[in-house]
Design a protein around this motif. Sequence first.
Motif, short mmCIF file in Angstrom:
data_model
loop_
_atom_site.label_atom_id
_atom_site.label_comp_id
_atom_site.label_asym_id
_atom_site.label_seq_id
_atom_site.Cartn_x
_atom_site.Cartn_y
_atom_site.Cartn_z
N GLU A 35 0.83 -1.20 0.00
CA GLU A 35 0.00 0.00 0.00
C GLU A 35 0.87 1.26 0.00
OE1 GLU A 35 -3.68 1.56 2.76
OE2 GLU A 35 -3.19 -0.58 2.85
N ALA A 36 1.94 1.22 0.77
CA ALA A 36 2.85 2.36 0.83
C ALA A 36 3.51 2.60 -0.52
CB ALA A 36 3.92 2.12 1.91
N SER A 58 6.53 3.69 7.35
CA SER A 58 6.78 2.75 8.45
C SER A 58 5.51 1.95 8.69
CB SER A 58 7.18 3.49 9.72
OG SER A 58 7.51 2.57 10.75
N VAL A 59 5.62 0.64 8.50
CA VAL A 59 4.45 -0.25 8.60
C VAL A 59 4.75 -1.35 9.62
CG1 VAL A 59 2.91 -1.81 7.36
CG2 VAL A 59 3.88 0.18 6.18
N GLY A 60 3.77 -1.65 10.45
CA GLY A 60 3.90 -2.74 11.42
C GLY A 60 4.18 -2.24 12.82
N MET A 61 3.69 -2.99 13.81
CA MET A 61 3.85 -2.59 15.20
C MET A 61 5.31 -2.68 15.67
SD MET A 61 1.00 -1.49 16.30
CE MET A 61 1.08 -0.72 14.68
N ASN A 62 6.12 -3.45 14.96
CA ASN A 62 7.55 -3.49 15.25
C ASN A 62 8.34 -2.79 14.15
OD1 ASN A 62 7.43 -5.09 17.70
ND2 ASN A 62 6.83 -6.81 16.39
N TYR A 92 2.83 5.16 13.74
CA TYR A 92 2.93 3.88 13.05
C TYR A 92 1.99 3.84 11.84
CZ TYR A 92 5.38 2.15 17.20
OH TYR A 92 6.28 1.98 18.22
N ASN A 93 2.29 2.93 10.92
CA ASN A 93 1.44 2.70 9.74
C ASN A 93 1.13 3.99 8.99
OD1 ASN A 93 1.50 0.02 10.40
ND2 ASN A 93 -0.57 -0.07 11.23
N VAL A 94 2.19 4.63 8.53
CA VAL A 94 2.07 5.92 7.86
C VAL A 94 3.08 5.99 6.72
CG1 VAL A 94 3.72 7.01 9.45
CG2 VAL A 94 2.06 8.43 8.21
N ALA A 95 2.72 6.71 5.69
CA ALA A 95 3.64 7.00 4.58
C ALA A 95 3.55 8.49 4.28
CB ALA A 95 3.28 6.18 3.35
N VAL A 96 4.69 9.08 3.96
CA VAL A 96 4.74 10.51 3.62
C VAL A 96 5.63 10.69 2.39
CG1 VAL A 96 5.21 12.85 4.42
CG2 VAL A 96 4.59 11.08 6.08
#
Length: 218
Positions: A35-36, A58-62, A92-96
């Motif tokens: 998706e990113a 940055s994707v994922g809880m870790n 978390y779980n964001v793209a820029v």
Amino acid sequence: MQKEYKTVYAGGEGEIIEKKSRFIATVRPVESEEEALAFIEEMRKKYWDARHNCYVYSVGMNREATRCSDDGEPSGTAGRPMLDVILGQDIYNVAVVVTRYFGGVLLGTGGLVRAYSLAVQTGLAASTVITKKLGISLKVETDYSGIGKIQYIAGENGLPILDSEYTDKVILHLLVPEDQVQQVKKHITEGTSGRASMEKIKDVYFADVNGETKIWEC
């Protein structure tokens, strides 16, 4: 599962001007690396005539999938500073994607770092950033004499009633924060003199979004 974490509910766009160069930051919530990457490609096509489309995600809880790119800017002047903002705000779980239209004036290493950092901060400020907290859907079953007390306990503790069933008995589904479960169960047991049975249905994440409680399955 994390007890709580910050993420983007709705993306936004922010823009700054630095020595005639335009920096446009577009923020998007993402749930996977695919998706990113699709979002980054979308921005490249939208701003095809720009000098640079630098990105971070940055994707994922870790933070299993965390990447950044300078996209032709001097090494370490764009992608890493953008990532530092994401990590600094613990999102978390964001793209820029920060798009730069060159204005003809060189900014230097320090100037680029400041510009890309500020652009991301501006984009996040224009987005809806929320804190998701861990909770449970608690099924409470009682007779009609206990319903008033359970509703009172829910109201006193700010517990949303997700669903209700009224037949020969009453069944309520309450949203209970993970750190309040034992306390709420105790209050319900005492308040109904033990006439209520309780069962955890599932784990959920919840967050306040513009004054409304939103729920996501874990």
